[in-house]
Design a protein around this motif. Sequence first.
Motif, short mmCIF file in Angstrom:
data_model
loop_
_atom_site.label_atom_id
_atom_site.label_comp_id
_atom_site.label_asym_id
_atom_site.label_seq_id
_atom_site.Cartn_x
_atom_site.Cartn_y
_atom_site.Cartn_z
N CYS A 25 6.75 -4.08 10.39
CA CYS A 25 6.29 -5.07 9.35
C CYS A 25 6.94 -5.33 8.18
O CYS A 25 7.34 -4.34 7.30
N ILE A 82 5.65 -6.43 5.36
CA ILE A 82 5.07 -6.01 4.20
C ILE A 82 5.08 -4.43 3.70
O ILE A 82 5.46 -4.36 2.53
N TYR A 91 1.60 -0.12 1.03
CA TYR A 91 0.72 -0.79 2.09
C TYR A 91 0.39 0.32 3.10
O TYR A 91 1.39 0.78 3.52
N CYS A 112 -2.18 -7.74 4.02
CA CYS A 112 -1.45 -8.23 5.03
C CYS A 112 -1.29 -9.94 5.20
O CYS A 112 -2.35 -10.69 4.94
N LEU A 137 1.77 -11.96 9.63
CA LEU A 137 3.18 -12.37 9.97
C LEU A 137 2.99 -11.99 11.48
O LEU A 137 4.02 -12.49 12.18
N MET A 138 2.10 -11.24 12.12
CA MET A 138 2.05 -10.92 13.56
C MET A 138 3.26 -9.88 14.18
O MET A 138 3.08 -9.84 15.24
N SER A 139 4.27 -9.47 13.47
CA SER A 139 5.23 -8.81 14.20
C SER A 139 4.58 -7.61 14.74
O SER A 139 5.24 -7.11 15.78
N ILE A 159 -7.03 -6.15 11.41
CA ILE A 159 -6.92 -6.37 10.20
C ILE A 159 -7.68 -7.46 9.57
O ILE A 159 -8.41 -7.58 8.72
S1 SF4 Z 1 0.21 -8.90 10.70
FE1 SF4 Z 1 0.94 -7.12 11.08
S2 SF4 Z 1 3.28 -7.17 10.71
FE2 SF4 Z 1 2.23 -8.97 9.88
S3 SF4 Z 1 1.80 -8.38 7.77
FE3 SF4 Z 1 -0.22 -7.75 8.85
S4 SF4 Z 1 0.41 -5.87 9.45
FE4 SF4 Z 1 2.44 -6.32 8.84
#
Ligand code: SF4
Length: 237
Positions: free
Chosen positions: A155, A157, A164, A201, A204-206, A221
Amino acid sequence: MTALRVEVWRGREDGRFQQFEVPREANQTVLDVVTYIQRRLDPTLAYRFACRVGMCGSCAMTVNGIARWTCRTHVAKVARDDRLEIAPLANLPVIKDLATDMREFFDKWAKARGRFAPTRTRADDFARVPPDTRERAAANAAIECIGCGVCYASCDIVSWNPDYLGPAALNRAWTLVSDVRDGERTERLRAVAGDAGCHACHTLMSCTERCPTHLSPTASIAGLKRATAAAALKGEL
Ligand code: SF4
Ligand code: SF4
Ligand code: FES
């Protein structure tokens, strides 16, 4: 027999890669490679694993730049030109070589109130949530997390904002918010509603792309974002 050229991270954050040659085997996993190095070439190599079958989550490392469970990653799938690069998980302090310190990862689970708060005592009857109900489906959706840290290491972030709470702790919080047996919904929503919580968040989906158990922390989330917004509108937070 062909050999793999393996670059392995040694030391702490200021360490460096060290190269080893490891014979290739049929059905070899990345964890087999690390174990070969530690048992045959350099017994001082530090790494962590337990189950070898994708159940404990302790073997996660960065393989060719991507966080993965090494016990469930076949060399044939990831090696490029018979080369592998193996490093510790990102976004966590390095204890030594391939072993990271998971304390802040689990401290964030505690900050997100990731512990079930029962509303019944031992003296009460079991809570019954039948398998075919909406309530059960909601609680089940993200429950199979094994705390491996792959999503956390993936992630961006978390990299930019070390406070975070991160995808795994928030995913756990959502599982409990969705559990009708839990008694701390409001406290938990308060815990995840702050600057370092679900609203940080960027979708970004990673985390969802990399989670080896195919969970979607991103969806969890999003659920927390909706629930905290609704609770704020009702003046509950
Ligand atoms: S979707 Fe997942 S990887 Fe993307 S910012 Fe949010 S917590 Fe981080
Ligand atoms: S959500 Fe997936 S990647 Fe993240 S800690 Fe849980 S099992 Fe690992
Ligand atoms: S060693 Fe347990 S998940 Fe890999």
